[in-house]
Design a protein around this motif. Structure first.
Motif, PDB file in Angstrom:
ATOM      1  N   PRO A 170      -4.655   6.546 -15.052  1.00  0.00           N
ATOM      2  CA  PRO A 170      -3.347   6.215 -14.454  1.00  0.00           C
ATOM      3  C   PRO A 170      -2.992   7.128 -13.281  1.00  0.00           C
ATOM      4  CG  PRO A 170      -3.169   6.244 -16.826  1.00  0.00           C
ATOM      5  CD  PRO A 170      -4.517   6.780 -16.501  1.00  0.00           C
ATOM      6  N   VAL A 173      -4.928   5.967 -10.299  1.00  0.00           N
ATOM      7  CA  VAL A 173      -4.396   4.689  -9.797  1.00  0.00           C
ATOM      8  C   VAL A 173      -3.096   4.934  -9.034  1.00  0.00           C
ATOM      9  CG1 VAL A 173      -3.437   2.462 -10.502  1.00  0.00           C
ATOM     10  CG2 VAL A 173      -5.509   3.295 -11.565  1.00  0.00           C
ATOM     11  N   CYS A 177      -2.526   4.117  -5.093  1.00  0.00           N
ATOM     12  CA  CYS A 177      -1.437   3.233  -4.639  1.00  0.00           C
ATOM     13  C   CYS A 177      -0.513   3.970  -3.669  1.00  0.00           C
ATOM     14  CB  CYS A 177      -0.636   2.727  -5.843  1.00  0.00           C
ATOM     15  SG  CYS A 177      -1.574   1.607  -6.888  1.00  0.00           S
ATOM     16  N   LEU A 180      -2.117   4.095  -0.290  1.00  0.00           N
ATOM     17  CA  LEU A 180      -2.015   2.812   0.428  1.00  0.00           C
ATOM     18  C   LEU A 180      -0.613   2.623   1.018  1.00  0.00           C
ATOM     19  CD1 LEU A 180      -3.946   0.414  -1.968  1.00  0.00           C
ATOM     20  CD2 LEU A 180      -4.569   0.962   0.381  1.00  0.00           C
ATOM     21  N   LEU A 181       0.394   2.988   0.258  1.00  0.00           N
ATOM     22  CA  LEU A 181       1.775   2.844   0.745  1.00  0.00           C
ATOM     23  C   LEU A 181       2.045   3.787   1.915  1.00  0.00           C
ATOM     24  CD1 LEU A 181       3.783   2.438  -2.585  1.00  0.00           C
ATOM     25  CD2 LEU A 181       3.435   0.728  -0.810  1.00  0.00           C
ATOM     26  N   ARG A 183      -0.186   4.890   3.997  1.00  0.00           N
ATOM     27  CA  ARG A 183      -0.901   4.339   5.155  1.00  0.00           C
ATOM     28  C   ARG A 183      -0.095   3.198   5.779  1.00  0.00           C
ATOM     29  NH1 ARG A 183      -6.773   1.578   4.689  1.00  0.00           N
ATOM     30  NH2 ARG A 183      -6.686   0.582   6.712  1.00  0.00           N
ATOM     31  N   ARG A 184       0.465   2.388   4.942  1.00  0.00           N
ATOM     32  CA  ARG A 184       1.274   1.260   5.411  1.00  0.00           C
ATOM     33  C   ARG A 184       2.486   1.758   6.212  1.00  0.00           C
ATOM     34  NH1 ARG A 184       2.722  -4.537   4.428  1.00  0.00           N
ATOM     35  NH2 ARG A 184       4.846  -4.616   5.095  1.00  0.00           N
ATOM     36  N   GLU A 187       1.397   2.923   9.601  1.00  0.00           N
ATOM     37  CA  GLU A 187       1.071   1.790  10.477  1.00  0.00           C
ATOM     38  C   GLU A 187       2.338   1.129  10.993  1.00  0.00           C
ATOM     39  OE1 GLU A 187      -1.484  -0.888   8.432  1.00  0.00           O
ATOM     40  OE2 GLU A 187      -3.267   0.346   8.729  1.00  0.00           O
TER      41      GLU A 187
END
Lengths: 190, 250
Positions: A170, A173, A177, A180-181, A183-184, A187
């Motif tokens: 966990p 993970v 996550c 990824l957020l 990085r978003r 961007e």
């Protein structure tokens, strides 16, 4: 290992003679009134499983010991967990890939039906296995004496291997996550 | 190429949305709780190791299939509701490309759930010697189920006006497939129950995993179940393609 049907329980000593007297007096009537079940049932096992995961093959055999054929005889297997009180019935399909019941349309006198169940001990505890035959025509039901096995637990899971996965996955993970957020968000700013 | 673009777009929508990303930690925590209970619970720790493996695989298939269903239900209906379907259809796109793109997005959820589950499956099966065979069947049968479920749901989503309706229909189908299979043997005592069990793709996956993991039966026993799953996936792909053909013509 073999177990055939036999009477269970006993009588107090003082009642024996009384019972014998009544039996002599009432024997013809009792014989006439009792349901005639000319069916013999036997449950055997080739091995004695000891631990969870072990396998055993049990065979139940019913024989028509009477002089008349029996119609629609069903032979089924039952499993009971007797570790605690009350005993808990268990679903046979979890323990074997074979169907729990077998059926024969007609059992001729002197003939028998044998059915085999390969069992896998899917849990530990005090397990009782018994076979039951039901004659649909007369409604007679006959049980075999149970085979009782004490199945020891096998603890293959160890905290040294389980806890790192239970806590670590966990966390990994969530970290992935979050990455990824993040990085978003970068961007989107650009 | 267009299928890849649609797939990547759906993936980006899934991967970079906090709500969608929340699914992965939730799945991971649910599996952690299950495996921890195998170690500590008085009732679960007495189970045979193969039964634990089967229960872990069952939980992963349930979680993964739910994620696939929800994602696929959002595919076309969601695009329509967000107003992004019309610009997409203005491009020279054919229904197979649309289906390929949406499938990529929906199956990514299954792939992510399956990848997350592998460490748990490895831990639970340690010492049993059955990890590779069990994992192969779990991934193979589970993927066929996921493809079929995704394709059928995308097909339904193609002609439904709102995401809410699409999601509701998809979840009803999900419950219809999973509930009888989980309710146990009492439903299989009559011919209706047995027939439903034979054609239900979810039950086929569960029976395959039960047969391979617990009963250690070979491929010959699984052949019919895998054929049923292949038929489910194949008809789903045809249904999805047919329904998306109408959308592309719009």
């Amino acid at each position: 290992m073999s177990a055939t049907q036999r009477p269970v329980g006993g009588h107090p000593r003082y009642a024996r003679w009384t019972l014998a007297g009544f039996t002599l007096l009432l024997a013809p009537g009792v014989v006439a009134a009792a349901p005639i079940t000319p069916l013999r049932i036997e449950l055997t096992s080739a091995s004695h499983p000891q631990a969870a995961g072990d396998r055993a093959v049990v065979t139940a055999t019913i024989t028509n010991a009477g002089t008349l054929p029996l119609d629609n005889v069903v032979l089924m297997l039952s499993l009971v967990d007797r570790s605690g009180t009350p005993a808990v019935p268990l679903g046979v399909e979890d323990w074997t890939a074979s169907p729990a019941a077998g059926h024969v349309a007609r059992l001729e006198p002197g003939h028998g039906l044998a059915r085999t169940w390969p069992l896998r001990m899917v849990q530990s505890g005090r397990l009782a296995v018994l076979a039951t035959a039901v004659v649909s025509g007369s409604g007679a039901v006959i049980n075999s004496a149970p085979l009782t096995w004490d199945i020891a637990p096998v603890h293959n899971l160890r905290s040294q291997t389980v806890l790192p996965a239970v806590v670590g996955v966990p966390l990994l993970v969530v970290a992935g996550c979050s990455g990824l957020l993040w990085r978003r968000r970068n961007e989107t700013k650009r | 190429m267009i299928a890849r673009v649609i797939g990547l777009r759906v993936l980006r929508e899934l991967a970079f949305t906090p709500k969608a990303l929340l699914w992965l930690p939730i799945s991971s925590v649910a599996l952690s709780v299950l495996v921890y209970l195998f170690l500590t619970s008085a009732e679960l720790s007495i189970l045979d190791q193969k039964t634990m493996m089967f229960m872990t695989a069952q939980a992963v298939v349930l979680l993964g299939l739910l994620a696939v269903t929800v994602t696929a239900a959002d595919a076309v209906a969601g695009e329509r509701e967000r107003g992004t379907l019309e610009p997409l259809l203005a491009a020279p796109v054919v229904s197979s490309q649309l289906l390929g793109g949406y499938l990529t997005g929906a199956l990514a959820m299954w792939a992510a759930t399956a990848i997350i589950s592998l460490p748990y499956f490895m831990v639970v099966s340690s010492g049993s010697g059955g990890f590779f065979v069990s994992a192969a069947y779990f991934l193979g049968a589970g993927s066929l189920l996921a493809v079929g479920m995704a394709a059928w749901t995308i097909g339904v989503s193609a002609r439904v006006p709102t995401v809410r309706t699409s999601l509701l229909l998809a979840l009803i189908v999900y419950a219809g497939l999973t509930a009888p299979a989980l309710l146990g043997s009492s439903l299989r005592t009559n011919w209706v129950g047995r027939a439903y069990d034979a054609v239900n793709p979810f039950a086929n996956v569960m029976n395959t995993l039960d047969s391979v993991i617990i009963d250690e039966q070979g491929f010959a026993v699984q052949r019919m179940r895998l054929k049923t799953l292949t038929v489910f996936a194949g008809t789903g792909l045809l249904f999805g393609w047919w329904r998306l053909t109408g959308v592309a013509l719009e």
